[in-house]
Scaffold this motif. Structure first.
Motif, mmCIF file in Angstrom:
data_model
loop_
_atom_site.group_PDB
_atom_site.id
_atom_site.type_symbol
_atom_site.label_atom_id
_atom_site.label_comp_id
_atom_site.label_asym_id
_atom_site.label_seq_id
_atom_site.Cartn_x
_atom_site.Cartn_y
_atom_site.Cartn_z
ATOM 1 N N LEU A 91 -3.558 -2.492 -7.462
ATOM 2 C CA LEU A 91 -2.279 -2.757 -8.136
ATOM 3 C C LEU A 91 -1.685 -1.489 -8.771
ATOM 4 N N TYR A 92 -2.590 -0.586 -9.170
ATOM 5 C CA TYR A 92 -2.125 0.634 -9.846
ATOM 6 C C TYR A 92 -1.142 1.388 -8.934
ATOM 7 N N GLY A 93 -0.033 1.768 -9.510
ATOM 8 C CA GLY A 93 0.959 2.527 -8.748
ATOM 9 C C GLY A 93 1.995 1.668 -8.050
ATOM 10 N N CYS A 129 -6.606 13.189 -4.735
ATOM 11 C CA CYS A 129 -6.422 12.777 -6.135
ATOM 12 C C CYS A 129 -7.271 11.541 -6.461
ATOM 13 N N THR A 130 -7.885 11.580 -7.627
ATOM 14 C CA THR A 130 -8.627 10.413 -8.124
ATOM 15 C C THR A 130 -8.306 10.207 -9.602
ATOM 16 N N GLU A 131 -7.190 10.787 -10.007
ATOM 17 C CA GLU A 131 -6.836 10.845 -11.424
ATOM 18 C C GLU A 131 -6.821 9.489 -12.127
ATOM 19 N N SER A 155 0.844 -1.198 0.000
ATOM 20 C CA SER A 155 0.000 0.000 0.000
ATOM 21 C C SER A 155 0.881 1.251 0.000
ATOM 22 N N PHE A 156 0.291 2.362 -0.338
ATOM 23 C CA PHE A 156 1.014 3.638 -0.316
ATOM 24 C C PHE A 156 0.011 4.766 -0.200
ATOM 25 N N LYS A 157 0.506 5.923 0.083
ATOM 26 C CA LYS A 157 -0.371 7.080 0.280
ATOM 27 C C LYS A 157 -0.463 7.875 -1.016
ATOM 28 N N CYS A 158 -1.676 8.173 -1.423
ATOM 29 C CA CYS A 158 -1.886 8.976 -2.636
ATOM 30 C C CYS A 158 -1.761 10.461 -2.332
ATOM 31 N N LYS A 159 -1.611 11.242 -3.385
ATOM 32 C CA LYS A 159 -1.679 12.696 -3.273
ATOM 33 C C LYS A 159 -3.072 13.032 -2.746
ATOM 34 N N GLU A 160 -3.160 13.926 -1.790
ATOM 35 C CA GLU A 160 -4.439 14.196 -1.161
ATOM 36 C C GLU A 160 -5.525 14.616 -2.170
ATOM 37 N N LYS A 180 2.731 3.194 -13.254
ATOM 38 C CA LYS A 180 3.283 4.132 -12.270
ATOM 39 C C LYS A 180 2.346 5.314 -12.076
ATOM 40 N N CYS A 181 2.284 5.798 -10.868
ATOM 41 C CA CYS A 181 1.473 6.977 -10.575
ATOM 42 C C CYS A 181 2.119 8.206 -11.240
ATOM 43 N N PRO A 182 1.337 9.012 -11.952
ATOM 44 C CA PRO A 182 1.903 10.202 -12.594
ATOM 45 C C PRO A 182 2.416 11.228 -11.588
ATOM 46 N N HIS A 183 2.008 11.101 -10.330
ATOM 47 C CA HIS A 183 2.468 12.047 -9.297
ATOM 48 C C HIS A 183 3.622 11.470 -8.474
ATOM 49 N N LYS A 184 4.136 10.359 -8.945
ATOM 50 C CA LYS A 184 5.279 9.710 -8.291
ATOM 51 C C LYS A 184 4.958 9.189 -6.875
ATOM 52 N N CYS A 185 3.666 8.978 -6.581
ATOM 53 C CA CYS A 185 3.326 8.330 -5.316
ATOM 54 C C CYS A 185 3.618 6.846 -5.511
ATOM 55 N N ARG A 186 4.175 6.240 -4.522
ATOM 56 C CA ARG A 186 4.556 4.837 -4.673
ATOM 57 C C ARG A 186 4.789 4.196 -3.309
HETATM 58 S S1 SF4 Z 1 -2.861 9.184 -9.850
HETATM 59 FE FE1 SF4 Z 1 -1.477 8.579 -8.209
HETATM 60 S S2 SF4 Z 1 -1.977 9.881 -6.456
HETATM 61 FE FE2 SF4 Z 1 -3.671 9.978 -7.917
HETATM 62 S S3 SF4 Z 1 -5.116 8.425 -7.204
HETATM 63 FE FE3 SF4 Z 1 -3.815 7.472 -8.783
HETATM 64 S S4 SF4 Z 1 -2.126 6.517 -7.650
HETATM 65 FE FE4 SF4 Z 1 -3.126 7.969 -6.257
#
Ligand code: SF4
Ligand code: SF4
Length: 108
Positions: A70-72, A22-24, A15-20, A78-84
């Motif tokens: 699985l995304y990210g 964000c639902t992109e 698991s990881f923390k997303c950008k606050e 990979k997350c476009p915001h570099k969250c990982r």
């Molecule tokens: S784009 Fe990245 S930060 Fe945004 S919801 Fe998806 S994994 Fe999370």
């Protein structure tokens, strides 16, 4: 059986923390039959990127399907915001999880 296998697959995904806020990356995602059964709310209006995407984010977060988890976490998604996660899965690990998921999702 399905619950056990799904949970075992989910447990392999870090698991990881997303950008606050964000639902992109939310969009149309596949559900297995078991995952569909876990969702106790009606999908929202058609036309939204995902029928379970509400104003404040995912409405079924605890029961979101495997692809959302699985995304990210794999190099191919990979997350476009570099969250990982601290430790990404390798491509091979991701492929193995997906192969098991697909096999199970195809079961009647
Ligand atoms: S784009 Fe990245 S930060 Fe945004 S919801 Fe998806 S994994 Fe999370
Ligand atoms: S199920 Fe939730 S996390 Fe997955 S795409 Fe839909 S809104 Fe996003």
């Amino acid at each position: 059986m399905s619950a056990k296998v799904h949970k075992a697959l989910y447990a392999q995904i870090p698991s990881f923390k997303c950008k606050e806020g964000c639902t992109e990356c939310c969009g149309p995602v596949p559900f297995s039959a078991w995952e569909r059964d876990q969702v106790k709310i009606e999908p929202g209006k058609l036309g939204r990127r995902c029928p379970y995407l509400g104003e404040t984010g995912c409405l079924i977060y605890e029961n979101r399907p495997l692809m959302c988890r699985l995304y990210g976490t794999v190099p191919e998604m990979k997350c476009p915001h570099k969250c990982r996660p601290e430790k990404m899965l390798s491509s091979l690990e991701g492929r193995r999880i997906l192969a098991k998921y697909r096999k199970m999702a195809e079961r009647p």
